[in-house]
Scaffold this motif. Structure first.
Motif, short mmCIF file in Angstrom:
data_model
loop_
_atom_site.label_atom_id
_atom_site.label_comp_id
_atom_site.label_asym_id
_atom_site.label_seq_id
_atom_site.Cartn_x
_atom_site.Cartn_y
_atom_site.Cartn_z
N SER A 1 14.81 29.41 15.88
CA SER A 1 13.64 28.73 15.54
C SER A 1 12.49 29.52 15.11
N SER A 2 12.28 30.45 15.65
CA SER A 2 11.12 31.33 15.37
C SER A 2 11.32 31.95 13.82
N CYS A 3 12.52 31.97 13.40
CA CYS A 3 12.72 32.25 11.96
C CYS A 3 12.67 31.34 11.04
N ASN A 4 13.64 30.45 11.04
CA ASN A 4 13.68 29.35 10.27
C ASN A 4 13.95 29.93 8.75
N HIS A 5 14.36 30.81 8.55
CA HIS A 5 14.57 31.25 7.13
C HIS A 5 15.71 30.42 6.42
N SER A 6 15.35 29.96 5.40
CA SER A 6 16.70 29.33 4.44
C SER A 6 16.74 30.16 3.41
N LYS A 7 17.83 30.12 2.48
CA LYS A 7 18.09 30.43 1.20
C LYS A 7 19.25 29.79 0.47
N THR A 8 19.09 29.52 -0.74
CA THR A 8 20.23 29.05 -1.55
C THR A 8 21.07 30.12 -1.88
N LEU A 9 22.37 29.92 -1.78
CA LEU A 9 23.24 30.81 -2.01
C LEU A 9 23.74 30.85 -3.36
#
Ligand SMILES: [Zn+2]
Length: 82
Positions: free
Chosen positions: A24-32
Protein backbone atom coordinates in the motif's frame (compact mmCIF):
# COMPACT_ATOMS: atom_id res chain seq x y z
CA UNK A 1 -11.76 -19.20 -23.20
CA UNK A 2 -10.76 -22.85 -22.80
CA UNK A 3 -8.16 -23.75 -20.24
CA UNK A 4 -6.40 -20.44 -20.14
CA UNK A 5 -5.03 -17.50 -21.99
CA UNK A 6 -1.67 -17.36 -23.66
CA UNK A 7 0.38 -14.30 -24.48
CA UNK A 8 -0.91 -14.55 -28.05
CA UNK A 9 -4.54 -14.72 -26.80
CA UNK A 10 -4.07 -11.39 -25.08
CA UNK A 11 -2.50 -9.82 -28.15
CA UNK A 12 -5.22 -11.18 -30.45
CA UNK A 13 -7.89 -10.07 -28.00
CA UNK A 14 -6.38 -6.56 -27.91
CA UNK A 15 -6.09 -6.84 -24.18
CA UNK A 16 -4.11 -4.52 -21.99
CA UNK A 17 -2.25 -6.05 -19.09
CA UNK A 18 -1.51 -3.87 -16.11
CA UNK A 19 0.63 -5.01 -13.21
CA UNK A 20 0.16 -3.38 -9.84
CA UNK A 21 1.96 -3.58 -6.54
CA UNK A 22 0.01 -4.80 -3.50
CA UNK A 23 2.22 -2.88 -1.09
CA UNK A 24 0.00 0.00 0.00
CA UNK A 25 2.89 2.39 0.58
CA UNK A 26 4.07 1.77 -2.97
CA UNK A 27 0.99 1.27 -5.14
CA UNK A 28 3.10 1.24 -8.27
CA UNK A 29 1.39 0.14 -11.46
CA UNK A 30 2.67 -0.41 -14.94
CA UNK A 31 1.26 -1.54 -18.26
CA UNK A 32 3.06 -4.63 -19.45
CA UNK A 33 4.40 -4.82 -22.98
CA UNK A 34 2.76 -7.92 -24.47
CA UNK A 35 5.06 -7.93 -27.49
CA UNK A 36 8.00 -8.02 -25.13
CA UNK A 37 6.44 -10.89 -23.17
CA UNK A 38 5.90 -12.72 -26.44
CA UNK A 39 9.55 -12.26 -27.38
CA UNK A 40 10.70 -13.34 -23.94
CA UNK A 41 8.32 -16.20 -23.15
CA UNK A 42 6.94 -17.19 -26.55
CA UNK A 43 3.44 -16.69 -27.98
CA UNK A 44 2.10 -19.90 -26.42
CA UNK A 45 3.28 -19.13 -22.92
CA UNK A 46 0.41 -19.22 -20.42
CA UNK A 47 -0.60 -15.69 -19.50
CA UNK A 48 -3.07 -16.11 -16.67
CA UNK A 49 -2.35 -14.19 -13.50
CA UNK A 50 -1.24 -17.38 -11.73
CA UNK A 51 1.30 -17.98 -14.48
CA UNK A 52 2.69 -14.48 -14.75
CA UNK A 53 2.68 -13.05 -11.25
CA UNK A 54 5.43 -15.41 -9.99
CA UNK A 55 7.68 -13.94 -12.71
CA UNK A 56 6.93 -10.36 -11.79
CA UNK A 57 8.45 -8.09 -9.24
CA UNK A 58 7.63 -4.50 -8.45
CA UNK A 59 10.27 -2.37 -10.11
CA UNK A 60 9.84 0.37 -7.55
CA UNK A 61 9.92 -1.43 -4.19
CA UNK A 62 11.04 -4.92 -5.23
CA UNK A 63 7.98 -6.63 -3.74
CA UNK A 64 6.86 -9.95 -5.20
CA UNK A 65 3.28 -9.14 -4.23
CA UNK A 66 2.23 -8.08 -7.68
CA UNK A 67 -1.27 -8.34 -9.09
CA UNK A 68 -2.55 -8.18 -12.65
CA UNK A 69 -5.49 -6.45 -14.26
CA UNK A 70 -6.79 -7.67 -17.62
CA UNK A 71 -8.76 -5.13 -19.61
CA UNK A 72 -9.53 -4.35 -23.24
CA UNK A 73 -7.11 -1.80 -24.62
CA UNK A 74 -9.18 1.18 -25.78
CA UNK A 75 -6.33 2.45 -27.92
CA UNK A 76 -6.39 -0.72 -30.00
CA UNK A 77 -10.14 -0.98 -30.40
CA UNK A 78 -11.39 0.04 -33.79
CA UNK A 79 -14.16 2.60 -33.66
CA UNK A 80 -17.26 0.78 -32.52
CA UNK A 81 -19.76 0.87 -35.36
CA UNK A 82 -18.11 3.81 -37.01
ZN1 LIG B 1 5.94 -1.77 -5.08
Amino acid sequence: MGKGWTVQTLIDGKMKLTAFCHVSSCNHSKTLDLEMLKTKLGPDAPAMADDLTPKLRCERCGSKKVGLIYAPDPRKMSGMGQ
